[in-house]
Design a protein around this motif. Sequence first.
Motif, short mmCIF file in Angstrom:
data_model
loop_
_atom_site.label_atom_id
_atom_site.label_comp_id
_atom_site.label_asym_id
_atom_site.label_seq_id
_atom_site.Cartn_x
_atom_site.Cartn_y
_atom_site.Cartn_z
N PHE A 81 39.11 76.23 42.24
CA PHE A 81 38.20 75.28 42.49
C PHE A 81 38.06 74.22 41.28
O PHE A 81 37.81 72.94 41.37
CB PHE A 81 36.77 75.91 42.80
N SER A 82 38.06 74.63 40.27
CA SER A 82 38.13 73.76 38.88
C SER A 82 39.56 73.05 38.73
O SER A 82 39.21 72.01 38.54
CB SER A 82 37.99 74.69 37.85
N VAL A 83 40.79 73.70 39.46
CA VAL A 83 41.68 72.78 39.23
C VAL A 83 41.63 71.60 40.38
O VAL A 83 42.04 70.45 39.90
CB VAL A 83 42.96 73.70 39.86
N LEU A 84 41.07 71.84 41.52
CA LEU A 84 40.81 70.85 42.44
C LEU A 84 39.85 69.51 41.90
O LEU A 84 40.02 68.42 41.97
CB LEU A 84 40.08 71.31 43.56
N ILE A 85 38.68 69.96 41.27
CA ILE A 85 37.62 69.16 40.75
C ILE A 85 38.22 68.21 39.72
O ILE A 85 38.06 67.33 39.48
CB ILE A 85 36.58 69.99 40.19
N GLY A 86 39.02 68.98 38.96
CA GLY A 86 39.60 68.21 37.50
C GLY A 86 40.74 67.23 38.10
O GLY A 86 40.73 66.13 37.62
N THR A 87 41.59 67.74 39.18
CA THR A 87 42.43 66.86 39.60
C THR A 87 42.04 65.65 40.62
O THR A 87 42.39 64.48 40.46
CB THR A 87 43.45 67.64 40.74
N GLY A 88 40.78 65.99 41.02
CA GLY A 88 40.13 64.86 41.84
C GLY A 88 39.38 63.65 40.71
O GLY A 88 39.59 62.52 41.06
N TYR A 89 38.64 64.21 39.66
CA TYR A 89 38.41 63.34 38.73
C TYR A 89 39.54 62.54 38.16
O TYR A 89 39.53 61.20 37.98
CB TYR A 89 37.78 63.88 37.64
N HIS A 90 40.68 63.01 38.07
CA HIS A 90 41.85 62.61 37.36
C HIS A 90 42.39 61.32 38.44
O HIS A 90 42.68 60.17 37.94
CB HIS A 90 43.01 63.53 36.95
N VAL A 91 42.41 61.86 39.59
CA VAL A 91 43.06 60.96 40.61
C VAL A 91 41.96 59.46 40.54
O VAL A 91 42.16 58.23 40.91
CB VAL A 91 43.14 61.50 42.06
N ALA A 92 40.59 59.71 40.68
CA ALA A 92 39.52 58.76 40.83
C ALA A 92 39.73 57.70 39.48
O ALA A 92 39.59 56.65 39.71
CB ALA A 92 38.18 59.36 40.90
N VAL A 93 40.03 58.13 38.35
CA VAL A 93 40.15 57.30 37.23
C VAL A 93 41.51 56.46 37.35
O VAL A 93 41.41 55.34 36.95
CB VAL A 93 40.18 58.35 35.71
N VAL A 94 42.45 57.25 37.65
CA VAL A 94 43.96 56.48 37.85
C VAL A 94 43.56 55.66 38.77
O VAL A 94 44.19 54.41 38.61
CB VAL A 94 45.02 57.56 38.32
N THR A 95 43.14 55.75 39.99
CA THR A 95 42.84 54.64 40.99
C THR A 95 42.10 53.70 40.79
O THR A 95 42.38 52.48 40.75
CB THR A 95 41.86 55.18 42.41
N PHE A 96 41.04 53.92 39.67
CA PHE A 96 40.06 52.59 39.48
C PHE A 96 40.92 51.80 38.37
O PHE A 96 40.76 50.70 38.39
CB PHE A 96 38.87 53.32 38.77
N ALA A 97 41.56 52.53 37.44
CA ALA A 97 42.13 51.72 36.51
C ALA A 97 43.47 50.99 36.87
O ALA A 97 43.70 49.87 36.63
CB ALA A 97 42.91 52.88 35.32
N VAL A 98 44.33 51.60 38.05
CA VAL A 98 45.17 50.87 38.28
C VAL A 98 44.90 49.53 39.20
O VAL A 98 45.34 48.48 39.34
CB VAL A 98 46.14 51.76 39.31
N ILE A 99 43.82 49.79 39.90
CA ILE A 99 43.00 48.48 40.71
C ILE A 99 42.92 47.53 39.62
O ILE A 99 43.01 46.20 39.77
CB ILE A 99 41.66 48.93 41.45
N ILE A 100 41.95 47.99 38.51
CA ILE A 100 41.85 46.86 37.59
C ILE A 100 42.84 46.12 37.11
O ILE A 100 42.97 44.90 36.91
CB ILE A 100 40.85 47.51 36.45
N PHE A 101 43.93 47.21 36.71
CA PHE A 101 45.18 46.22 36.04
C PHE A 101 45.97 45.50 37.24
O PHE A 101 46.47 44.41 36.76
CB PHE A 101 46.17 47.46 35.75
#
Length: 576
Positions: free
Chosen positions: A286-306
Amino acid sequence: MTNKSHRRLVCLLIVCLIPETISDEHSHTYEDNEEVVLWMNTVGPYHNRQETYSYFSLPFCWGTKKAISHYHETLGEALQGVELEFSGLQIDFKANVGQTPYCEVQLNEEKLQAFIYAVKNYYWYQMYIDDMPIWGIVGEVDESDNSYYLWTHKKLDVGYNGNRIVDVNLTSEVKVKLEPNKKIAFTYEVNWKKANILFENRFDKYLDPSFFQHRIHWFSIFNSFMMVLFLVGLVSMILMRTLRKDYQRYSKDEEMDDMERDLGDEYGWKQVHGDVFRSPANPLFFSVLIGTGYHVAVVTFAVIIFAIMGDLYIGRGSLLTTSIFVYAATSPVNGYFGGSLYAQTGGRLWIKQMFLSAFSLPALICGTAFLINFIAIYYHASRAIPFGTMVAITSICLFVILPLTLVGTVLGRNLAGQPNSPCRVNAVPRPIPEKKWFMEPAVIVLLGGILPFGSIFIEMYFIFTSFWAYKIYYVYGFMLLVFLILTTVTVCVTIVCTYFLLNAEDYRWQWTSFLSGASTAGYVYLYSFYYYFFKTKMYGLFQTVFYFGYMALFSAALGLMCGKFRVFYLTYNHFL
């Protein structure tokens, strides 16, 4: 490793460290009569955009000029199957070239059948001049007598503004019938003309405002935004009124004596306060999925901004390269949120948790790509990932992602890893009472993804069309709005689903809340089936496996991102 693989790996590392070179092709400035390189990229069926092959896999021939001074392949280009090869054509800046033959091909049976197959399947090819793509068709079919023709003359009209190339157009001419033992001469022509197009706007011709900025697109954004306002207001009103009544009822219960409370009809989320902070089942995973989910969200937001700031759609493979390095650089996000959550649940196998957090998603992506790579190698497609690229990706995972995830995990465990439950957890789990069928976790999970999917499915059409058809997606402002709308809708839905479950005195809220948001990905994947069969003309084993394999990865990443919204955890803390 072969010498070619060594050279390619060194080239990839050089490009990663030195993004700009001093060559004219990279500075995009030329002197009069200076060499302009025409790169031949790939060829493939029009309806299967991702099924591409090297241009010279067809029996085309090179020009008379054999030497070339430079070419650098980036990581994104290698992963996307870019196969640039020098055309051998003599092209100089502002120097017109009349119709000039550059090679001949004698059609034996093998070459004849290769060209006929390409023409029959509507093969298109792609070229580049000064990083500007050019598309041309191999040939055409005359259905009146079922004969096949090959276009043999390339007419290039190149526009320049000062010392820069700002426009390129290709006209295919001179149609030659494909017949056995026929000798075909290929010719080219280059015409230079002055253009008023600014260099900064030279890629505007490839964009399709009538498609991406259609009123349907605007209406879908407005409709989703209104749905967000309505949903947020509805959730706030219902929860505020419902919780106010709950608080009033519970305050009355506290005024009763023990006898009256035992005889009373107790129900609701207050009854599970001693179990709601119990650790979820399988806290490691469960913690692996939650951490990876936060990671994907941050990457998505950053790439959209870039992408909004830098027009990443212009460069070959720029968006993919940026995504890879942003994912690697933001790896501490994964370790921090996953490690802190695992520590809060009392987990002790933190090294194992850290390794799983670092490698779960990359392993899933690489495993799928490895399977597709076998098929690409069998088809001799340009999508086959070179060995040097695999080594580069593995090096990024081992020497960048893993150490940064370790840093994030250590910080998460030490800064936010202490259990913060506001009340004591019961030693013995409370029995879960029977409830209505629509309050079962499985039903809540299935229903939870409908509204988030409804807020993005129009945008999914535009994204799919951009990736699987010949459209360049450039409206990243729309994508940012949709990302924020999806975030808001998923948070609201998750809060409601969690409240319903807890009010039914079922304290198994962690996985239910995660899956209710992640179920959006299931609807997106089902929509991809509809898109494949009704919106495309794709065919063949390679394209089918490629499509559904990478759509499964896209849906999995989307599910992790939607499932990680744990605002409901803080909300329930506030309830208690």
